[in-house]
Motif scaffolding. Structure first.
Motif, mmCIF file in Angstrom:
data_model
loop_
_atom_site.group_PDB
_atom_site.id
_atom_site.type_symbol
_atom_site.label_atom_id
_atom_site.label_comp_id
_atom_site.label_asym_id
_atom_site.label_seq_id
_atom_site.Cartn_x
_atom_site.Cartn_y
_atom_site.Cartn_z
ATOM 1 N N TYR A 15 80.057 -13.546 10.269
ATOM 2 C CA TYR A 15 81.343 -13.935 10.924
ATOM 3 C C TYR A 15 81.148 -14.501 12.396
ATOM 4 O O TYR A 15 81.692 -15.249 12.927
ATOM 5 C CB TYR A 15 82.443 -13.021 10.740
ATOM 6 C CG TYR A 15 83.125 -12.972 9.165
ATOM 7 C CD1 TYR A 15 83.075 -14.196 8.401
ATOM 8 C CD2 TYR A 15 83.351 -11.877 8.895
ATOM 9 C CE1 TYR A 15 83.480 -14.164 7.167
ATOM 10 C CE2 TYR A 15 83.865 -11.753 7.303
ATOM 11 C CZ TYR A 15 83.753 -12.925 6.621
ATOM 12 O OH TYR A 15 84.341 -12.834 5.122
ATOM 13 N N GLN A 16 80.340 -13.297 13.061
ATOM 14 C CA GLN A 16 80.122 -13.626 14.410
ATOM 15 C C GLN A 16 79.334 -15.106 14.651
ATOM 16 O O GLN A 16 79.898 -15.827 15.474
ATOM 17 C CB GLN A 16 79.242 -12.455 15.109
ATOM 18 C CG GLN A 16 78.877 -12.551 16.226
ATOM 19 C CD GLN A 16 80.246 -12.369 17.207
ATOM 20 O OE1 GLN A 16 80.906 -11.545 17.268
ATOM 21 N NE2 GLN A 16 80.487 -13.386 17.958
ATOM 22 N N ASN A 17 78.445 -15.231 13.691
ATOM 23 C CA ASN A 17 77.766 -16.547 13.705
ATOM 24 C C ASN A 17 78.584 -17.667 13.578
ATOM 25 O O ASN A 17 78.439 -18.820 14.199
ATOM 26 C CB ASN A 17 76.637 -16.521 12.628
ATOM 27 C CG ASN A 17 75.293 -15.991 13.246
ATOM 28 O OD1 ASN A 17 74.921 -15.729 14.465
ATOM 29 N ND2 ASN A 17 74.514 -15.150 12.241
ATOM 30 N N LYS A 18 79.570 -17.513 12.695
ATOM 31 C CA LYS A 18 80.592 -18.434 12.400
ATOM 32 C C LYS A 18 81.307 -19.015 13.625
ATOM 33 O O LYS A 18 81.532 -19.938 14.084
ATOM 34 C CB LYS A 18 81.442 -18.196 11.278
ATOM 35 C CG LYS A 18 82.698 -19.143 11.041
ATOM 36 C CD LYS A 18 82.516 -20.003 9.982
ATOM 37 C CE LYS A 18 83.895 -20.788 9.830
ATOM 38 N NZ LYS A 18 83.697 -21.910 8.721
ATOM 39 N N ILE A 19 81.737 -17.781 14.176
ATOM 40 C CA ILE A 19 82.442 -17.994 15.586
ATOM 41 C C ILE A 19 81.758 -18.700 16.656
ATOM 42 O O ILE A 19 82.254 -19.688 17.225
ATOM 43 C CB ILE A 19 83.099 -16.537 15.921
ATOM 44 C CG1 ILE A 19 84.063 -16.065 14.998
ATOM 45 C CG2 ILE A 19 83.849 -16.667 17.297
ATOM 46 C CD1 ILE A 19 84.718 -14.522 15.048
ATOM 47 N N ASP A 20 80.460 -18.198 16.565
ATOM 48 C CA ASP A 20 79.521 -18.791 17.684
ATOM 49 C C ASP A 20 79.520 -20.343 17.210
ATOM 50 O O ASP A 20 79.474 -21.254 18.231
ATOM 51 C CB ASP A 20 78.150 -18.260 17.493
ATOM 52 C CG ASP A 20 78.074 -16.777 17.984
ATOM 53 O OD1 ASP A 20 79.134 -16.442 18.476
ATOM 54 O OD2 ASP A 20 77.131 -16.091 17.852
ATOM 55 N N ILE A 38 78.528 -27.195 10.946
ATOM 56 C CA ILE A 38 79.218 -26.347 9.848
ATOM 57 C C ILE A 38 78.611 -25.321 9.530
ATOM 58 O O ILE A 38 77.198 -25.485 9.001
ATOM 59 C CB ILE A 38 79.525 -27.184 8.760
ATOM 60 C CG1 ILE A 38 80.294 -28.702 9.221
ATOM 61 C CG2 ILE A 38 80.328 -26.683 7.751
ATOM 62 C CD1 ILE A 38 80.018 -29.731 7.995
ATOM 63 N N ALA A 39 78.947 -24.029 9.447
ATOM 64 C CA ALA A 39 78.256 -22.959 9.282
ATOM 65 C C ALA A 39 78.676 -22.844 7.684
ATOM 66 O O ALA A 39 79.765 -22.633 6.941
ATOM 67 C CB ALA A 39 78.747 -21.755 10.142
ATOM 68 N N SER A 40 77.535 -22.518 6.888
ATOM 69 C CA SER A 40 77.648 -22.592 5.535
ATOM 70 C C SER A 40 77.424 -21.069 4.877
ATOM 71 O O SER A 40 76.245 -20.562 5.243
ATOM 72 C CB SER A 40 76.944 -23.647 4.805
ATOM 73 O OG SER A 40 76.907 -23.299 3.217
ATOM 74 N N PHE A 41 78.312 -20.417 4.086
ATOM 75 C CA PHE A 41 78.189 -18.927 3.940
ATOM 76 C C PHE A 41 77.619 -18.793 2.504
ATOM 77 O O PHE A 41 77.768 -19.727 1.643
ATOM 78 C CB PHE A 41 79.670 -18.208 3.744
ATOM 79 C CG PHE A 41 79.892 -17.894 5.228
ATOM 80 C CD1 PHE A 41 79.765 -16.710 5.952
ATOM 81 C CD2 PHE A 41 80.774 -18.551 5.988
ATOM 82 C CE1 PHE A 41 80.035 -16.187 6.875
ATOM 83 C CE2 PHE A 41 81.165 -18.033 7.339
ATOM 84 C CZ PHE A 41 80.818 -17.096 7.836
ATOM 85 N N SER A 42 76.990 -18.000 2.389
ATOM 86 C CA SER A 42 76.439 -17.715 0.691
ATOM 87 C C SER A 42 76.581 -16.042 0.672
ATOM 88 O O SER A 42 76.147 -15.260 1.557
ATOM 89 C CB SER A 42 75.209 -17.983 0.778
ATOM 90 O OG SER A 42 74.545 -17.554 -0.637
ATOM 91 N N ASP A 43 76.893 -15.469 -0.367
ATOM 92 C CA ASP A 43 77.023 -14.192 -0.556
ATOM 93 C C ASP A 43 75.391 -13.697 -0.858
ATOM 94 O O ASP A 43 74.627 -14.334 -1.142
ATOM 95 C CB ASP A 43 77.864 -13.481 -1.959
ATOM 96 C CG ASP A 43 77.264 -14.299 -3.187
ATOM 97 O OD1 ASP A 43 76.753 -15.499 -3.205
ATOM 98 O OD2 ASP A 43 77.565 -13.625 -4.212
ATOM 99 N N LEU A 44 75.023 -12.376 -0.482
ATOM 100 C CA LEU A 44 73.736 -11.897 -0.316
ATOM 101 C C LEU A 44 73.533 -11.405 -1.964
ATOM 102 O O LEU A 44 74.474 -11.342 -2.639
ATOM 103 C CB LEU A 44 73.760 -10.647 0.412
ATOM 104 C CG LEU A 44 73.468 -11.109 2.007
ATOM 105 C CD1 LEU A 44 73.943 -9.977 2.892
ATOM 106 C CD2 LEU A 44 72.113 -11.587 2.235
#
Lengths: 274, 287
Positions: A15-20, A38-44
């Motif tokens: 989330y910190q990376n997304k906020i960055d 655009i920050a793209s998330f994935s589950d680990l």
């Protein structure tokens, strides 16, 4: 117990990376030709604790095994190449591209080619004392010259430049007009293989064949035009960014709460014998 | 008496598992296409306790006891996540509402008939190929292209096209120039059909899907899966993404509930400890 802790930690850094990324976008809201990220998330990766056959009881919904995820990470940062709004400046060395294309610039003395949407050009002196069309950081703009060779546009003394919508550059002093060449444009065919580097530039990473990633295009075709006297504003939409920020911040907060809850659980178990 | 100590300990472990699952849901709040999980707890099998009178073989039934609890499984909730517009041509969202004849699914995708038999709603997925050549399923449609023009997920896995092969975009054509047509194929800007469409898998019982990470699910062996047929109520939306279906409020409440239940179990352990303390140190103590 440690798993909750690790999950919360992983997700907080994601989330910190997304906020960055959001901060990066909002900081560049007024950068000419900036393309939002655009920050793209994935589950680990999940692990599955195996369960013996006896665990298969009435009412069970899923296959045997207890799966446990380990939070989320930023899987990739994508660039959104959407068109930004054009702004009239009436400066003769300001250019904006309409359509899917980028300018080619020579980024260093070895002739490395980089790409940009930032058309706030200027006329600078090069080592030979010639007036050359460059980016605002002084990198020469690459063009196809009248003789067919690739190089930078040299503007003769006392001439002003005029650029047509197809990117042809002419120099005029009021009496005669010289054809200087055509500004090179490329289209990002595999935009995700381009990396954003400093100074508002995009580059093709080492080891990747540039021909696969970008393709020469010509203004005047495929809906691409060059506009002299205009600049392209960034395509950052503050409303979207701020909404994303609210979501990301709330998610961060929730993850932090899960972390402190984990801490409480650990404290309780530490005090079992107390 | 000691039995209860182990019951409380099993409670601690189970609540811990629940807490882990909820934390993982919270972690994936922003993950495209993520489906939240729950951890149902189950009591151990019932046992009959008997008491044998000292010096005889007479037994007396005391009663039944279901001592311990455990986290049985990790169940995924498959309901549709919200769609949001991104204006990016590489973004695709699936809206899946597949109907079966004579069944009316509730919002959790479940139908119970008059005999109490439960049917789960089939779900649609993008089909991806792992680097080991294994087929997996995903709702995460934030796609990009690699150097070879293959369409890949955000973790770099290849996406399968309607012909069952990984999607490769025509040379020199970027995904930004392609738009999805009504027949599910991608069209060029000049209106020509590229013949490329997605292989959408229809999984009959989604509970048989196991989350493996990287946005993907793996189907248990022997389970039914087929390519989506025309008429299935599935829509692919370009320039949209599906948010995770994690419920912010519910997660928070469940987190608190799990933490408090853990605390209660810890209290029980403490009380047993005090009782044992009395038994060991105080009974028969000579002043």
């Amino acid at each position: 117990m440690n798993s909750s802790l690790i999950i919360a930690m992983n997700s907080m850094s994601a989330y910190q990376n997304k906020i960055d990324t959001i901060a990066d976008n909002t900081a560049n809201v007024d950068t000419v030709g900036y393309k939002r990220k655009i920050a793209s998330f994935s589950d680990l990766l999940n692990n599955t604790t195996s369960q013996p056959e006896d665990f298969y009881k009435d009412g069970r919904l899923t296959p045997l095994g207890f799966t446990q995820g380990w939070g989320a990470r930023i899987a990739s940062i994508l660039t959104d190449f959407e068109q930004g709004a054009l702004q009239a400046t009436d400066v003769s060395t300001d250019f904006a591209i309409e359509g899917r294309a980028l300018f080619e610039v020579i980024a260093d003395n070895e002739g490395t080619v980089a790409y940009t949407r930032d058309g706030s050009f200027q006329i600078s002196m090069n080592a030979q004392g010639e007036a050359v069309l460059t980016t605002s950081q002084g990198m020469p703009v690459r063009a196809t010259l009248e003789d067919g060779s690739q190089g930078s546009i040299v503007i003769p003394n006392g001439y002003a430049i005029q650029v047509g919508i197809d990117g042809t550059v002419r120099a005029t002093n009021g009496e005669e007009t010289l054809n200087l060449g055509q500004i090179n444009l490329i289209s990002p065919v595999r935009p995700d293989m381009m990396t954003q580097v400093a100074d508002n530039l995009f580059a093709v990473a080492d080891g990747i064949n540039a021909q696969d990633v970008v393709q020469r295009v010509f203004a005047g075709e495929n809906g691409i035009t060059i506009r002299q006297g205009y600049l392209e504003k960034s395509n950052v939409d503050l409303t979207t960014e701020l909404t994303d920020l609210v979501r990301a911040q709330r998610a961060y907060q929730l993850a932090a709460r899960a972390l402190s809850s984990t801490d409480t659980l650990m404290q309780i178990s530490n005090n079992l014998r107390g | 008496m000691i039995r209860g100590l182990y019951s409380a300990a099993s409670g601690l472990i189970s609540q811990q598992r629940r807490h882990d699952t909820i934390t993982n849901n919270i972690a994936n709040f922003e993950t495209v296409g993520y489906k939240q999980k729950t951890t149902p707890l189950r009591s151990f099998n019932e046992m009959l306790l008997q008491y044998t009178e000292p010096g005889t073989n007479n037994t007396n039934k005391i009663g039944t006891w279901t001592g311990n609890v455990f986290a049985e499984e990790s169940v995924t909730l498959f309901n549709q996540g919200d769609l949001y517009q991104t204006n990016r041509n590489g973004d695709f969202a699936l809206m899946s509402n597949i109907q079966l004849p004579g069944m009316r699914f509730d919002s959790n995708g479940k139908y119970v008939n008059e005999n109490g038999e439960v049917t789960y709603q089939p779900q649609a997925y993008f089909t991806v190929l792992t680097n080991d050549g294994e087929v997996q399923y995903s709702r995460s449609g934030q796609f990009a292209t690699n150097m070879n023009g293959e369409l890949i997920t955000n973790t770099g896995l290849r996406v399968l096209g309607s012909n069952g092969e990984p999607i490769v975009l025509p040379a020199g054509v970027s995904i930004d120039e392609l738009t999805l047509g009504g027949n599910g194929n991608l069209y060029r800007a000049d209106g020509t059909d590229t013949g490329i469409g997605f292989y959408i898998s229809r999984v009959e019982n989604p509970n048989m899907l196991v989350q493996v990470g990287n946005g993907n699910f793996k189907l248990a062996e022997g389970e039914q899966v087929q390519q989506m047929a025309p008429g299935d109520e599935v829509a692919i939306m370009q320039q949209y993404l599906e948010r995770s279906n994690v419920d912010y409020l519910q997660s928070q409440v469940e987190l608190m509930a799990a933490a408090r239940a853990y605390e209660t179990n810890a209290q029980i352990v403490k009380i047993y400890d005090q009782t044992l303390n009395k038994a060991v140190n105080d009974i028969g103590k000579v002043q």
